[in-house]
Write an enzyme that holds these catalytic residues in place. Structure first.
Site, short mmCIF file in Angstrom:
data_model
loop_
_atom_site.label_atom_id
_atom_site.label_comp_id
_atom_site.label_asym_id
_atom_site.label_seq_id
_atom_site.Cartn_x
_atom_site.Cartn_y
_atom_site.Cartn_z
N THR A 98 0.87 -1.17 0.00
CA THR A 98 0.00 0.00 0.00
C THR A 98 0.91 1.22 0.00
O THR A 98 1.59 1.51 0.99
CB THR A 98 -0.92 0.01 1.23
OG1 THR A 98 -1.81 -1.11 1.15
CG2 THR A 98 -1.75 1.28 1.27
N LYS A 173 -7.29 1.56 -3.35
CA LYS A 173 -7.00 1.21 -1.95
C LYS A 173 -7.22 2.41 -1.04
O LYS A 173 -7.69 2.26 0.11
CB LYS A 173 -5.56 0.71 -1.83
CG LYS A 173 -5.12 0.33 -0.40
CD LYS A 173 -5.95 -0.82 0.18
CE LYS A 173 -5.57 -1.13 1.63
NZ LYS A 173 -4.29 -1.82 1.76
N LYS A 241 -0.37 5.31 8.51
CA LYS A 241 0.45 5.43 7.30
C LYS A 241 -0.44 5.54 6.06
O LYS A 241 -0.25 6.41 5.21
CB LYS A 241 1.37 4.23 7.17
CG LYS A 241 2.32 4.28 5.97
CD LYS A 241 2.63 2.92 5.39
CE LYS A 241 1.51 2.42 4.52
NZ LYS A 241 1.85 1.21 3.72
#
Length: 289
Positions: A98, A173, A241
């Site tokens: 990711t 995502k 994050k």
């Protein structure tokens, strides 16, 4: 059977690489920054390990990467001992990290310059999804390359989709994480409210989960949230994050994400409580402190 390399054996990568070897039946060589973990993987799955990403990727048909962030990704791909140093023309680099859409587009161009194809393919489903081989994989790249890579990706996936050109997987995502952040905060507030109101949370959820309020988070996390247990999934540090990537992209494209920005701050509060490694449902903890 294909010759495959897998770079990065964290809680996601370790089982994903295992599915490529066992379920996919591929010839798999792994690399991990901590060599002991690579050796443990090779022993468990009767595979091979290599001392550098470049050596793992040499002569492979497909190279998978699943590391921590953009900088880690650059290190193992375009760095001094990165996979693009040795990947053969016509092979495919598949990134399950990711990361930002920017680095995905950057790697697409870097791979093309080497005669290599690239797919950004971040995943959703957490550690359990990786272990059970039922991840959702959101891909960005060229359609012909996606069709070539899809049968290999299927080894660890329940759903695989091409979302658009390079970077589109990462953008998808980001949407996924936006949705999760809002849903978990709503669930945390509902459980907190119900407990303060003296309701039986189990009875309430058994009813409302069958209606419009139902969600994966409600079905899978309400019991542990009600018990104050937060060791069942994706860690707060990693969610922060991811939300940082989301908010940076929003600043770039002009999207307004007030709820996401607020929930990101709430996860900061959870970190301040010592909950860095708690799962994302721990938003309830800050309401009950």
């Amino acid at each position: 059977m294909a010759k495959v390399a897998f770079i990065g054996l964290g809680v996601m990568g370790f089982p994903m690489a295992g599915h490529l070897k066992i379920k996919g039946g591929h010839d798999v060589t792994v690399y991990n920054r901590t060599a002991e973990k690579a050796a443990a993987w090779a022993e468990k799955f009767s595979g091979k390990s290599a001392p550098t990403p470049a050596e793992a990727a040499a002569s492979c048909d497909f190279v998978f990467v699943c590391v921590g962030n953009d900088d880690d990704l650059r290190s193992v791909t375009t760095g001094e001992n990165g996979v693009l140093k040795t990947m053969k023309p016509g092979s495919v680099l598949i990134d399950n990290t990711t990361a930002s859409a920017e680095v995905a587009r950057e790697l697409y161009e870097a791979a093309k310059a080497k005669g290599v194809d690239f797919i950004d393919a971040p995943v959703s489903g957490g550690q359990a999804g990786a272990e059970n081989g039922v991840l959702t994989v959101m891909c960005g790249g060229d359609e012909a390359v996606f069709e070539k890579a899809r049968p290999v990706i299927d080894a660890y996936a329940r759903m695989v989709g091409l979302m658009g050109p390079a970077g589109s997987g990462q953008l998808t995502k980001m949407m996924n994480q936006i949705c999760i952040a809002g849903i978990v905060q709503g669930l945390a507030e509902a459980v907190h409210f119900g407990k303060r109101a003296g309701l039986d949370i189990e009875k309430v959820v058994d009813v409302i989960s069958k209606g419009a309020a139902g969600s994966w988070q409600m079905e899978n996390r309400h019991k542990t949230m009600n018990q104050g247990k937060y060791d069942f999934g994706f860690a707060v540090d990693w969610m922060r994050k991811d939300l940082g990537i989301v908010l940076a992209e929003a600043r770039s494209n002009g999207a307004r994400l007030p709820l996401t920005a607020l929930v990101d701050q709430f996860y900061g509060d959870v970190q301040a409580l010592g909950g860095n490694r708690w799962d994302t449902s721990s938003l309830l903890a800050r309401l009950e402190k």
